[in-house]
Design an enzyme around this catalytic site. Structure first.
Site, PDB file in Angstrom:
ATOM      1  NE  ARG A 170      18.215 -21.373 -18.397  1.00  0.00           N
ATOM      2  CZ  ARG A 170      17.899 -20.115 -18.718  1.00  0.00           C
ATOM      3  NH1 ARG A 170      17.647 -19.800 -19.974  1.00  0.00           N
ATOM      4  NH2 ARG A 170      17.853 -19.177 -17.788  1.00  0.00           N
ATOM      5  CB  CYS A 213      29.086 -21.329 -21.815  1.00  0.00           C
ATOM      6  SG  CYS A 213      29.173 -21.229 -20.029  1.00  0.00           S
ATOM      7  NE  ARG A 226      18.530 -26.672 -13.996  1.00  0.00           N
ATOM      8  CZ  ARG A 226      19.750 -26.332 -14.352  1.00  0.00           C
ATOM      9  NH1 ARG A 226      20.701 -27.241 -14.385  1.00  0.00           N
ATOM     10  NH2 ARG A 226      20.042 -25.091 -14.668  1.00  0.00           N
ATOM     11  NE  ARG A 236      31.477 -28.751 -18.092  1.00  0.00           N
ATOM     12  CZ  ARG A 236      30.935 -29.667 -17.280  1.00  0.00           C
ATOM     13  NH1 ARG A 236      31.377 -30.908 -17.295  1.00  0.00           N
ATOM     14  NH2 ARG A 236      29.968 -29.337 -16.454  1.00  0.00           N
ATOM     15  NE  ARG A 237      27.030 -30.318 -16.226  1.00  0.00           N
ATOM     16  CZ  ARG A 237      26.417 -29.554 -15.357  1.00  0.00           C
ATOM     17  NH1 ARG A 237      25.261 -28.978 -15.681  1.00  0.00           N
ATOM     18  NH2 ARG A 237      26.931 -29.345 -14.163  1.00  0.00           N
ATOM     19  CE  LYS A 265      27.691 -24.546 -12.075  1.00  0.00           C
ATOM     20  NZ  LYS A 265      26.721 -23.848 -12.911  1.00  0.00           N
ATOM     21  CG  ASP A 266      26.833 -19.201 -12.628  1.00  0.00           C
ATOM     22  OD1 ASP A 266      26.826 -20.113 -13.476  1.00  0.00           O
ATOM     23  OD2 ASP A 266      26.059 -19.172 -11.651  1.00  0.00           O
TER      24      ASP A 266
END
Length: 317
Positions: free
Chosen positions: A149, A245, A155, A131-132, A82-83
């Protein structure tokens, strides 16, 4: 005959876990060869404060590693799929997509909450994903969404310390990391993919190498063809938009074996942040068509993307 190979990856614990998995698979396939892990830093690792959207989104975690691959400093590179930008740089190819982990997102919660519905009005939820943020805002517009981040430990520590009421994380990262959230007094609430369609490539590992190099042949032994076909479909979808993104974009391809004729299903989704409008289209292609024409997964992703673009009057032409 070459026997030593250098495999580049980011320094984060999760990135190293993924690289170690790839190295173990390669070592099992080629016991007479040696695979060395090389730790590298990317722009996304060096700047941990700037919002990823402002940094340009996709590519910030891979560009430096790709440059090292092109110069021959390393022989292969392990990425979270996904990166990756939707188009490979000239001279590089994606040699393997090993087994894919769960593709969904989870909401990690602190305190007495155990679901999205439990969060009170104004609760603070951390995520740096456009997106989230869009998907969460569509379900709970009353929540306060703030950037987040850092690695997984960072996190979860921020959440446990009370800085957030909840954070959204990929299930694949949590599973690979193997860190039980309950030990920190936290609760994991899996978000349904029907309303939280995942990012392109989420849950998949991509192993990159130089085109026409011996490494491309080596990687064939650890390549999972159904995963490759699914991620190829998703990346073809992303490539049509060329925005990565920078828009609320989601895409998920998976094989459906429920019917007598197995088929690859793909769902693509685009959101308009100004109006909250969601455009979602699903299409499919049967397995026998893919076996006959390997380009079919790519065509499926592009077809869905083009249909969405035609309806998205808010996008630049």
């Amino acid at each position: 005959m070459k026997t030593d190979y250098r495999i580049g990856t980011r320094k984060s614990k999760l990135a190293q876990i993924q690289a170690d998995y790839v190295i173990a698979r390669l070592q099992e396939a080629y016991p007479d060869k040696h695979f060395e892990k090389v730790l590298m830093e990317t722009r996304g690792d060096l700047d941990r404060k700037t919002d990823l959207v402002k940094m340009g989104g996709q590519g910030v975690f891979v560009k430096a590693i790709q440059e090292a691959l092109l110069t021959g400093e390393i022989d292969m590179a392990v990425h979270s799929a996904k990166d990756l930008p939707s188009v490979e740089p000239p001279g590089l190819t994606l040699g393997a997509f090993p087994q894919r982990m769960p593709v969904g997102d989870s909401l990690i919660l602190r305190g007495p909450y155990d679901s999205l519905a439990d969060l009170p009005t104004g609760a603070v939820v951390g995520t740096s994903s456009r997106r989230r943020r869009f998907q969460l805002g569509a379900q709970r517009p009353d929540l306060k969404l703030v950037p987040l981040r850092g690695n997984i430990d960072t996190r979860l520590d921020k959440l446990a310390s009370g800085e957030y009421d909840g954070i959204i994380m990929a299930q694949a990262g949590l599973r690979r990391y193997g860190l039980p959230v309950k030990e920190r007094g936290l609760t994991e609430f899996p978000l349904p993919k029907t309303t939280f369609l995942p990012a392109v490539g989420q849950g998949a590992i991509a192993v990159e190498c130089r085109e026409n190099a011996v490494e491309a042949e080596l990687l064939q032994k650890i390549d999972d063809l159904p995963v490759r076909q699914a991620v190829t479909c998703e990346r073809a979808f992303l490539a049509v938009f060329g925005l990565g993104c920078n828009v609320p974009l989601a895409g998920y391809a998976r094989y459906d074996k429920a019917e007598a004729r197995e088929k690859l299903l793909f769902t693509g989704q685009l959101g308009d942040e100004a109006t909250g409008k969601v455009i979602e289209i699903q299409s499919e292609v049967y397995r026998h068509e893919i076996d006959e024409h390997q380009i079919m997964p790519e065509m499926l992703g592009k077809t869905v993307a083009e249909k969405i673009r035609k309806q998205a009057d808010f996008l630049p032409k």
